[in-house]
Enzyme design. Structure first.
Site, PDB file in Angstrom:
ATOM      1  N   GLU A   1      35.248  37.680  34.584  1.00 41.71           N
ATOM      2  CA  GLU A   1      35.197  38.992  35.234  1.00 41.71           C
ATOM      3  C   GLU A   1      36.581  39.480  35.665  1.00 41.71           C
ATOM      4  O   GLU A   1      36.940  40.631  35.430  1.00 41.71           O
ATOM      5  CB  GLU A   1      34.271  38.938  36.458  1.00 41.71           C
ATOM      6  CG  GLU A   1      32.794  38.794  36.130  1.00 41.71           C
ATOM      7  CD  GLU A   1      32.198  40.066  35.547  1.00 41.71           C
ATOM      8  OE1 GLU A   1      32.891  41.098  35.530  1.00 41.71           O
ATOM      9  OE2 GLU A   1      31.048  40.025  35.092  1.00 41.71           O
ATOM     10  N   SER A   2      37.356  38.617  36.292  1.00 43.68           N
ATOM     11  CA  SER A   2      38.616  39.111  36.875  1.00 43.68           C
ATOM     12  C   SER A   2      39.778  38.137  36.794  1.00 43.68           C
ATOM     13  O   SER A   2      40.883  38.471  37.231  1.00 43.68           O
ATOM     14  CB  SER A   2      38.382  39.446  38.355  1.00 43.68           C
ATOM     15  OG  SER A   2      38.175  38.244  39.100  1.00 43.68           O
TER      16      SER A   2
END
Length: 700
Positions: free
Chosen positions: A237-238
Site C-alpha cells: 500500500e505505501s
C-alpha cells in the site's frame, strides 16, 4: 520497426545520451504517472520531459508566436517522445550492442544454457549425487538392453548380437551438457530460477521490517488477523509511509480512504497505529465474509483493493481489472517471503570475503535443493533419454567343423561334446570341414536427448512498451543502466527472462506470442469472429489441483473436465469450474479409474450446458480453422509424447486463429504453453489417430 530503430543514428545517439542522464528514470515515472491522471496532466508532463535541444526548438518557435509552427513542433515532439517510449526496449538493447532482436535472443539463450550447464557441473562435483543420477539413468538403459535381447531372440535367434551403446560412448561423457539442454527445454522460468539459485521474488524487497512492527502485532492480536498479512499489505500500500496520500485520496500506511477510516473509528488516518488498527478491523470483516471459499484469502485481499462488491460482482473471483490482480499477486508474494523467513532482516552476517564463501559455488543447502529439482527432471523425462533400433544385418561365409557318428543304421551328425564322448568310448566317429553362413545383427541403443537448443533464434522483434508491466521492466533496466553498460549486461540475463523483451521467433514449431496467460481471463489477438476473451482454469493450480476426481485428483487426471470448464464458461458466460464438470463426469459414468476421462465426455458435457458439439477427424483441419473463425471453440485430444512430452494423452482447447494463420490455445495444465501460438501442422500432429476423430467443435 527494426529498420527504423537500427537504421537511424540520430535516434540511437539521442536515446543513448538520454539513458545516461540521471533524470531519465524520474522523467519516465513522471510521464506514466501523469498519463494515469488524465490527458491534461500527461501533456504537461511530456512538455516538461522533453527539454534539451528539442525543447529549445519548441521554445524558439513559440517566441515567434506562429501558432501553426508551435502546434507542429509540439506534435512532432510528442510523436518523437512516444516513439522513444514505445521502442524503449529496442533502444536500450541496441545501446548495449545487440544488432537486433534475433542477436539478443541468441546471446540470451546461449548465456542461459551456459549458466544451467555450470550449475549442473557444480552439483555433480559431488560423486554421491552423480552416481545416484547415473544409477537412475542406467536402470532405464539396462531395461532397454533387456528389450533388445528379447527382440533379438524373437526375430534374430540365429544371429550373433552386437550392441552399440551410446550411453557409454556419448551420454556419460557429456552428461552435464545433455542435462542442461533438457532443463532449458522442459522447465519454465520459475523452476529455472529456483534451480539456478536466483531470487524467486524478482524486484520485491525481502526486508519487510518497519518502525511499526509492534502496531502490526497488536492489530493482529486484537482482530485475529495474521500479522504477516498486514505487514505485506502495508508494504504494497505505501511502503510503510504514514504520510502517503494516493491520487484518489487514500491516506497513511494502509491507505485508508477518509470515509472508510471514519467508519472504522479511525480519527486520525495519518497516525500509524490508528491506521493499521483500522485496516486490521476491515480485513477481519473481509476474511469472515469470504472464509467459505477455497480462495478466501485472495478474495479478502482483493476486497481491500476493489471493495467487497467488486469481488461479489466478479462471481466471487479476483476482479479482472489489472490493478486488483497485481495487488493480490504482490501481497501474496510478500506473504510468501515472510512465511519462508526471507523477509526477516539478517543480523551479524559475514561478508563473502570474511566467510571465505564464493558466490558462484552456491550454498550447500541451495545446491541440495537444486539437485532435488535436477533429479526430479531426470526421473520425469527418463522415457525420452534413449531409443533403440536394428541398425545393421550382415551375412558372411566361413568354415566350420561338423561331427558325425557312424553305426550300422547309418551316419548321424552330432554335437562336438557327443563326438568327444563317443570317440573316447571307441565309437566310430569322423570330422568333416564344411562351409557355414555366419549371421550378425547390430542394434544401437541411441541417446534420444537433444544435443543443442532446437533451432536458432530467428524472426524475433522487440516488444513495444504498451502495458504497465513492460513499462516497469524498462524502468528496472534504466535503473540498472546507471551502473554502466557492463553491469547491466551482466545482470540482464540473470534477473530477467529474455522472453520478456521479444515476441515472435521461429525456434521449433511454435513460438512465444503476445498472449498474457497470467490472469484467469486471457485475451487473444485473434482474427475475424474468433473468441477474444477466454475464462481460463488451470488443473494444476489451487484450489482445483487437490480436489478429488474419481480415484485420482483434478490435478493428476482432470484435463478433460478442466478443458470443458474453459469452453463452457467462455461460451455461456456462466462460472462452470473444473469441480462442477468433474462431478458431472463422475455422475455420468465418464470417468474410468486408472485411465481418465472417456471420449464421450466432451460431447455430453457440451450438450448438457446447452452448446452444440461436432466431432471430426484430423482430415478436417480446414473445417476446424473455419469453425474457430466463426467464434466456436475446439477441444483436442493429444497423443502421448506430444504437447506435454508425457506418457499420457492430454486434452487442450483451441481458442482461435491469429491474423497470420497461427492457432491460439488454452492448455489447462500449462500457462506457459497457453502463452504460445502454434502452426496448424503442429496442432494436427498432436492429435490422436482415432476413427471417430480427435477434435470436438463446440459452439453456442
Amino acid at each position: 520497426m527494426q529498420e527504423e530503430r537500427t537504421g537511424s543514428g540520430t535516434f540511437g545517439q539521442a536515446a543513448g545520451a538520454a539513458m545516461q542522464t540521471a533524470g531519465t528514470i524520474q522523467t519516465a515515472h513522471a510521464v506514466i504517472a501523469a498519463a494515469k491522471s488524465g490527458a491534461g496532466a500527461a501533456g504537461a508532463a511530456v512538455g516538461t520531459a522533453l527539454g534539451g535541444p528539442l525543447g529549445a526548438c519548441i521554445a524558439s518557435l513559440a517566441a515567434n508566436r506562429t501558432i501553426w509552427k508551435v502546434a507542429a513542433a509540439v506534435a512532432a515532439a510528442l510523436f518523437l517522445w512516444l516513439f522513444i517510449i514505445v521502442n524503449f526496449i529496442g533502444i536500450i538493447l541496441s545501446y548495449l550492442g545487440f544488432l537486433d532482436a534475433d542477436d539478443f535472443a541468441n546471446e540470451a539463450q546461449s548465456t542461459e544454457l551456459s549458466r544451467i550447464k555450470a550449475r549442473v557441473e557444480l552439483i555433480l562435483e559431488d560423486e554421491g549425487r552423480k552416481n545416484e543420477l547415473l544409477q537412475i539413468i542406467e536402470g532405464k538403459r539396462n531395461a532397454l538392453l533387456q528389450e533388445i535381447e528379447t527382440d533379438r531372440n524373437a526375430r534374430y535367434g540365429d544371429c550373433e548380437l552386437t550392441v552399440i551403446d551410446e550411453y557409454e560412448s556419448r551420454l556419460k561423457k557429456n552428461l552435464n551438457y545433455y542435462l542442461a539442454i533438457l532443463l532449458s527445454e522442459k522447465w519454465d522460468r520459475s523452476t529455472l530460477n529456483s534451480f539456478l539459485g536466483v531470487s524467486q521474488y524478482g524486484d520485491m524487497a525481502t526486508d519487510l521490517s518497519s518502525p511499526y512492527d509492534a502496531y502490526f502485532e497488536e492489530a493482529a492480536r486484537t482482530y485475529n488477523v495474521p500479522a504477516a498479512l498486514l505487514i505485506s499489505m502495508g508494504m504494497v500500500e505505501s511502503g510503510f509511509n504514514p504520510n502517503a496520500v494516493s491520487p484518489a485520496g487514500a491516506i497513511g500506511v494502509m491507505q485508508l480512504m477518509p470515509a472508510t477510516a471514519a467508519s472504522l473509528g479511525v480519527a486520525n488516518p495519518y497516525d500509524p497505529r490508528e491506521n493499521i488498527m483500522g485496516a486490521a478491523k476491515y480485513m477481519a470483516q473481509s476474511l469472515e465474509m469470504f472464509q467459505s471459499y477455497p480462495n478466501g484469502l485472495e478474495l479478502a485481499i482483493a476486497a481491500y483493493n476493489a471493495g467487497p462488491g467488486g469481488v461479489i460482482n466478479a462471481g466471487y473471483q479476483v476482479p479482472h481489472n489489472g490493478e486488483t490482480e497485481r495487488y493480490v499477486e504482490k501481497v501474496m508474494g510478500y506473504l510468501t517471503i515472510l512465511e519462508t523467513g526471507a523477509g526477516k532482516p539478517e543480523t551479524d552476517t559475514e561478508s563473502p570475503e570474511e566467510s571465505g564463501a564464493v558466490e558462484e559455488e552456491g550454498k550447500p543447502e541451495e545446491l541440495e535443493e537444486s539437485y532435488v529439482l535436477l533429479k526430479g527432471a531426470v526421473e520425469e523425462n527418463l522415457e525420452h533419454f534413449f531409443t533403440w533400433s536394428v541398425t545393421d544385418e550382415t551375412e558372411s561365409g566361413g568354415t566350420e567343423d561338423r561331427y558325425f557318428f557312424h553305426s550300422a543304421s547309418g551316419t548321424t551328425e552330432v554335437e562336438r561334446a557327443t563326438y568327444e564322448s563317443l570317440k573316447a568310448s571307441g565309437g566310430t566317429v569322423s570330422v568333416e570341414q564344411g562351409t557355414a553362413l555366419q549371421k550378425r545383427v547390430e542394434y544401437t541403443l541411441a541417446v534420444a536427448l537433444n544435443t543443442q537448443v532446437q533451432g536458432s533464434a530467428s524472426g524475433y522483434s522487440y516488444r513495444y512498451v504498451m502495458d504497465q508491466r513492460t513499462f516497469e521492466l524498462v524502468l528496472k533496466l534504466l535503473e540498472l543502466l546507471q551502473g554502466g553498460v557492463d553491469s547491466l549486461k551482466e545482470v540482464l540475463f540473470t534477473e530477467f527472462s529474455w522472453t520478456d523483451f521479444v515476441t515472435g521467433g521461429s525456434a521449433g514449431d511454435s513460438y512465444y506470442g503476445d498472449i498474457d496467460a497470467t490472469g484467469d481471463i486471457i485475451t487473444y489477438d485473434t482474427a475475424g469472429n474468433c473468441v477474444k476473451k477466454v475464462t481460463y482454469f488451470n488443473q494444476c493450480e489451487a484450489p482445483w489441483a487437490g480436489m478429488a476426481y474419481g480415484t485420482s485428483t483434478i490435478g493428476e487426471a482432470g484435463c478433460g473436465p478442466t478443458s470443458l470448464s474453459i469452453v463452457i464458461s467462455t461460451l455461456t458466460g456462466e462460472n462452470v469450474n473444473p469441480q462442477v464438470t468433474s462431478s458431472y463426469a463422475i455422475s455420468n459414468g465418464e470417468y474410468v479409474s486408472g485411465v481418465g476421462t472417456c471420449h464421450s465426455f466432451p460431447t455430453n458435457a457440451a450438450r448438457h450446458w446447452g452448446l452444440t458439439c461436432e466431432r471430426v477427424g484430423k482430415d478436417r483441419m480446414d473445417y476446424i480453422i473455419s469453425s474457430l473463425k466463426e467464434g466456436k471453440m475446439v477441444v483436442e485430444i493429444c497423443e502421448a509424447y506430444t504437447i506435454t512430452g508425457g506418457a499420457s494423452g492430454h486434452f487442450i482447447v483451441l481458442t482461435g486463429v491469429t491474423a497470420n494463420g497461427y492457432i491460439t490455445i488454452a492448455d489447462c495444465a500449462s500457462r506457459e504453453r497457453t502463452a504460445k501460438v502454434y502452426s496448424p501442422d503442429t496442432i494436427l500432429s498432436y492429435g490422436r489417430d482415432l476413427s471417430e476423430g480427435a477434435f470436438w467443435i463446440i459452439g453456442k
